[in-house]
Design an enzyme around this catalytic site. Structure first.
Site: not given
Length: 318
Positions: A169, A193
């Site tokens: 990401r 995350k």
């Protein structure tokens, strides 16, 4: 306690206990503020008065009153259910009003994916002699460079190669520490995350591009400063998400890439091209850092879409 106080406690829980990023915390806060607006619209000013009906109608409130897309409304409803579950676990609510409210099932939009040729053209764009300078700089004070071997071109090449080689990401790439890419082992250590760390293999092309950037570019950009992140801007500061978005768009235009694309398109392309080549779905899930394999399975639908296109084009009765 007021709605705001309960939300503040929940956001603190997300930050401290769950390790969620500030960006994710802001998204939750925004969703919960809309929920409070929905409650006030229904003359409910006390969290203890929230019932199942209020929660179940929240998604339609977002689509009707706030203009949300159905997928965004469903995501916001999931945030509210998490909030109410937290309050129940803290004994603030005796019964969870969102426990039996199901998030509406949505058709998941297939991600935009580059062809393997376009991905190769994009990653080669920064160093292509035929590339033209963009009219939109990556950042104020950071002019776009034509293709070649200038420092920004070499940095951009390393970024594009690493994004496509690992499927990281943008936030993971921007926060990648200086020692986050192990050139000897050929792996990158990404923190995703929930502050979960994973190792992702890196191919030869990306390793070579990062090595060149570390040797020839980063020392010049950083100078005497001590910067913790691997990639830096022209001014020697850590790269921002907006910087990476801008350079992907710039080099995409220079490479003649058509349609919609972004840094996340390289992540989608990474996963799709691995599956096209026969990679194991669980391995791709691990490399992407997906908690649920159902998220990774979306890319099998992309591959199926490609197969249908091939069948239609080449089968005599397609």
């Amino acid at each position: 306690m007021s709605f705001d106080a309960h939300i503040a406690s929940f956001i603190e829980y997300l930050a401290v206990e769950r390790g969620y990023s500030e960006h994710t915390q802001s998204a939750y806060r925004r969703d919960l503020e809309f929920f409070v607006g929905h409650c006030l619209h229904q003359k409910i000013t006390d969290i203890h008065a929230v019932d199942m009906d209020i929660v179940s109608t929240f998604a339609s409130y977002l689509t009707r009153e706030q203009g949300y897309a159905s997928t965004s409304a469903a995501r916001s409803l999931a945030a509210v259910r998490s909030f109410l579950h937290f309050l129940t676990s803290e004994n603030i609510l005796k019964k969870d009003p969102g426990a039996n409210v199901e998030t509406p099932k949505q058709w998941r939009r297939l991600p935009n994916v580059l062809s393997q040729q376009d991905a190769a053209t994009l990653t080669a764009s920064p160093l292509a002699k035929t590339a033209t300078a963009s009219t939109v700089p990556a950042k104020a004070g950071e002019p776009a460079e034509p293709g070649g071997n200038g420092p920004i071109a070499l940095r951009d090449a390393a970024i594009l190669e690493l994004l496509y080689a690992t499927g990281m990401r943008v936030s993971e790439l921007c926060n990648l520490p200086l020692d986050g890419c192990n050139l000897e082992m050929g792996v990158v250590r990404a923190t995703g995350k929930g502050e979960k760390t994973r190792l992702i293999p890196v191919g030869r092309a990306a390793l070579a591009a990062v090595q060149t950037y570390l040797t020839l570019v980063r020392p010049k950009l950083v100078g005497a400063r001590r910067v913790a992140t691997l990639f830096v801007s022209k001014s020697g500061k850590p790269m921002a998400r907006e910087d990476v978005w801008a350079l992907v768009k710039r080099h995409g235009r220079n490479a003649g890439i058509r349609g919609k694309y972004s840094p996340h398109t390289l992540r989608h392309s990474f996963a799709t091209h691995l599956l096209e080549g026969g990679a194991n779905l669980r391995a791709v899930q691990e490399m992407l850092g997906h908690a649920d394999i159902a998220t990774t399975q979306l890319y099998t639908h992309v591959d199926a879409k490609r197969l249908l296109s091939i069948h239609k084009q080449f089968h005599p009765r397609g």
